[in-house]
Enzyme design. Sequence first.
Site, PDB file in Angstrom:
ATOM      1  N   VAL A 142       0.843  -1.200   0.000  1.00  0.00           N
ATOM      2  CA  VAL A 142       0.000   0.000   0.000  1.00  0.00           C
ATOM      3  C   VAL A 142       0.881   1.253   0.000  1.00  0.00           C
ATOM      4  CG1 VAL A 142      -1.736   1.272   1.338  1.00  0.00           C
ATOM      5  CG2 VAL A 142      -1.876  -1.220   1.183  1.00  0.00           C
ATOM      6  N   GLY A 143       1.999   1.195   0.729  1.00  0.00           N
ATOM      7  CA  GLY A 143       2.901   2.347   0.864  1.00  0.00           C
ATOM      8  C   GLY A 143       3.379   2.840  -0.495  1.00  0.00           C
ATOM      9  N   HIS A 151      -0.098   3.392  -9.904  1.00  0.00           N
ATOM     10  CA  HIS A 151      -0.933   4.143  -8.955  1.00  0.00           C
ATOM     11  C   HIS A 151      -0.326   5.542  -8.842  1.00  0.00           C
ATOM     12  CE1 HIS A 151      -3.346   5.310  -5.561  1.00  0.00           C
ATOM     13  NE2 HIS A 151      -2.293   5.440  -4.785  1.00  0.00           N
ATOM     14  N   ASP A 166      -8.324   3.321  -6.561  1.00  0.00           N
ATOM     15  CA  ASP A 166      -8.573   4.011  -7.836  1.00  0.00           C
ATOM     16  C   ASP A 166      -9.800   3.408  -8.530  1.00  0.00           C
ATOM     17  OD1 ASP A 166      -6.017   5.475  -7.560  1.00  0.00           O
ATOM     18  OD2 ASP A 166      -5.169   3.485  -7.801  1.00  0.00           O
TER      19      ASP A 166
HETATM   20  P1  NAD Z   1       0.932   7.557   8.374  1.00  0.00           P
HETATM   21  O1  NAD Z   1       2.119   8.450   8.399  1.00  0.00           O
HETATM   22  O2  NAD Z   1      -0.289   7.950   9.109  1.00  0.00           O
HETATM   23  O3  NAD Z   1       1.363   6.131   8.925  1.00  0.00           O
HETATM   24  C1  NAD Z   1       2.470   5.461   8.465  1.00  0.00           C
HETATM   25  C2  NAD Z   1       2.978   4.601   9.592  1.00  0.00           C
HETATM   26  O4  NAD Z   1       4.049   3.837   9.063  1.00  0.00           O
HETATM   27  C3  NAD Z   1       3.534   5.423  10.778  1.00  0.00           C
HETATM   28  O5  NAD Z   1       2.935   4.978  11.968  1.00  0.00           O
HETATM   29  C4  NAD Z   1       5.033   5.130  10.738  1.00  0.00           C
HETATM   30  O6  NAD Z   1       5.609   5.076  12.040  1.00  0.00           O
HETATM   31  C5  NAD Z   1       5.048   3.763  10.056  1.00  0.00           C
HETATM   32  N1  NAD Z   1       6.308   3.424   9.404  1.00  0.00           N
HETATM   33  C6  NAD Z   1       7.154   4.229   8.724  1.00  0.00           C
HETATM   34  N2  NAD Z   1       8.205   3.526   8.289  1.00  0.00           N
HETATM   35  C7  NAD Z   1       8.011   2.256   8.675  1.00  0.00           C
HETATM   36  C8  NAD Z   1       8.758   1.057   8.538  1.00  0.00           C
HETATM   37  N3  NAD Z   1       9.951   1.038   7.928  1.00  0.00           N
HETATM   38  N4  NAD Z   1       8.265  -0.091   9.072  1.00  0.00           N
HETATM   39  C9  NAD Z   1       7.079  -0.086   9.718  1.00  0.00           C
HETATM   40  N5  NAD Z   1       6.339   1.027   9.910  1.00  0.00           N
HETATM   41  C10 NAD Z   1       6.800   2.165   9.382  1.00  0.00           C
HETATM   42  O7  NAD Z   1       0.626   7.245   6.838  1.00  0.00           O
HETATM   43  P2  NAD Z   1      -0.686   6.588   6.223  1.00  0.00           P
HETATM   44  O8  NAD Z   1      -1.656   7.663   5.932  1.00  0.00           O
HETATM   45  O9  NAD Z   1      -1.114   5.422   7.049  1.00  0.00           O
HETATM   46  O10 NAD Z   1      -0.121   6.109   4.782  1.00  0.00           O
HETATM   47  C11 NAD Z   1       0.809   5.065   4.693  1.00  0.00           C
HETATM   48  C12 NAD Z   1       1.251   4.878   3.254  1.00  0.00           C
HETATM   49  O11 NAD Z   1       0.173   4.466   2.429  1.00  0.00           O
HETATM   50  C13 NAD Z   1       1.809   6.142   2.588  1.00  0.00           C
HETATM   51  O12 NAD Z   1       2.941   5.804   1.824  1.00  0.00           O
HETATM   52  C14 NAD Z   1       0.669   6.572   1.700  1.00  0.00           C
HETATM   53  O13 NAD Z   1       1.113   7.377   0.626  1.00  0.00           O
HETATM   54  C15 NAD Z   1       0.172   5.233   1.240  1.00  0.00           C
HETATM   55  N6  NAD Z   1      -1.171   5.212   0.650  1.00  0.00           N
HETATM   56  C16 NAD Z   1      -1.364   4.425  -0.432  1.00  0.00           C
HETATM   57  C17 NAD Z   1      -2.605   4.345  -1.016  1.00  0.00           C
HETATM   58  C18 NAD Z   1      -2.850   3.493  -2.235  1.00  0.00           C
HETATM   59  O14 NAD Z   1      -3.948   3.594  -2.803  1.00  0.00           O
HETATM   60  N7  NAD Z   1      -1.942   2.669  -2.680  1.00  0.00           N
HETATM   61  C19 NAD Z   1      -3.674   5.077  -0.468  1.00  0.00           C
HETATM   62  C20 NAD Z   1      -3.442   5.860   0.639  1.00  0.00           C
HETATM   63  C21 NAD Z   1      -2.176   5.933   1.206  1.00  0.00           C
HETATM   64  C1  LMR Z   2      -4.241   8.052  -2.602  1.00  0.00           C
HETATM   65  O1  LMR Z   2      -4.415   7.735  -3.764  1.00  0.00           O
HETATM   66  O2  LMR Z   2      -5.121   8.606  -1.920  1.00  0.00           O
HETATM   67  C2  LMR Z   2      -2.935   7.710  -1.943  1.00  0.00           C
HETATM   68  O3  LMR Z   2      -2.048   7.146  -2.843  1.00  0.00           O
HETATM   69  C3  LMR Z   2      -2.325   8.847  -1.208  1.00  0.00           C
HETATM   70  C4  LMR Z   2      -1.751   9.886  -2.140  1.00  0.00           C
HETATM   71  O4  LMR Z   2      -0.591  10.257  -1.941  1.00  0.00           O
HETATM   72  O5  LMR Z   2      -2.449  10.328  -3.054  1.00  0.00           O
END
Ligand code: NAD
Ligand code: LMR
Length: 326
Positions: free
Chosen positions: A129-130, A187, A159
Amino acid sequence: MKSPIRVAITGAAGQIGYSLLFRIASGGLFGPDQPVALNLIEIAPAMDALKGVVMELDDCAFPLVTEIIATADLNEGFRDANWALLVGSVPRKAGMERGDLLGINGKIFVEQGRAIEKNAAEDIRVLVVGNPCNTNCLIAMNSAKSIPSDRWFAMTRLDENRAKAQIAQKVGVPVSKVTNLAIWGNHSATQYPDIYNAKVDGEIASNKVNDEAWVKDDFIPTVQQRGAAIIKARGASSAASAANAAIDTVASMFFPTKEGDWTSVGVCSDGSYGIEKGLICSMPIRSNGKGWEVVQGLELNTFSQEKINASVEELMAEREMVKDLL
Ligand code: NAD
Ligand code: LMR
């Protein structure tokens, strides 16, 4: 009593984690008779926050939860995991593209891939997801070469869900009527939501919409830019809808796809549709609950093909940027 499914979740104390864990624990992912064990992984500075999340999970007294492990140790965290949800990483801020995160987040996925390979269960499946999730998934997969490439997924379901909601609102139907929505590519802002193969109530969605200007000037850019629009509005990236999409993605692999439908996820390309083999690219897939296959034979008009090519080129450029990690 079924044996528990062990789910490892990184970034468990983060925004998405907070929306995700309670749904998995309550049976909202694998169903009301499937026990789950949770391996919650965080970095050391977030362990206190994670303790609080575990206290709340305890206080829910979820009958399906057999064990909760909270750890900053990747070996312990991925041990015996059947599913790994790699959420932990830094989200982008306003004005950034997701690809700008590669330098910060990319290397996290080397270490995690290695720890998964060393510790996870034989049947491990991994959803990244990250962000940037496609290329992070590519990095993790290449760091765990003994795990088959069909076990690695990057999340583009958010999406797909966004695109379905836009079409449903435009046509004025419940979102459940919109099916067969493929997201192609990365993405990122180049992703391509394919309305020409999507359906509304069984009819081709672009015909039902019958508004080419809306498709090109509104629908596609809205879906491509939705993440940025949410960051602008909320001051933080999507969390509840992202957690929901993670649940949808894993459920779409765990349960068979509905007859005639498909879903979108980034998978390791086998060369289908001319997409370079080995890239993690979103495409339409069908699952039988155990394995999955790319939906073959979809017709792509010239416009669609050009858009998909552009997104695949971006994936190739991202791969080039991280070549030292592969
Ligand atoms: P957030 O900052 O609220 O939480 C991220 C968490 O990850 C934090 O608690 C942090 O301590 C932890 N973290 C950081 N590095 C780490 C590691 N090496 N190992 C374990 N934990 C670790 O962020 P969020 O809003 O939860 O978003 C997380 C990720 O998901 C971001 O990269 C964001 O862009 C991504 N995201 C992807 C999608 C998608 O559609 N693919 C959608 C939304 C968000
Ligand atoms: C999203 O699509 O909402 C996530 O990938 C977060 C972002 O950075 O847009």
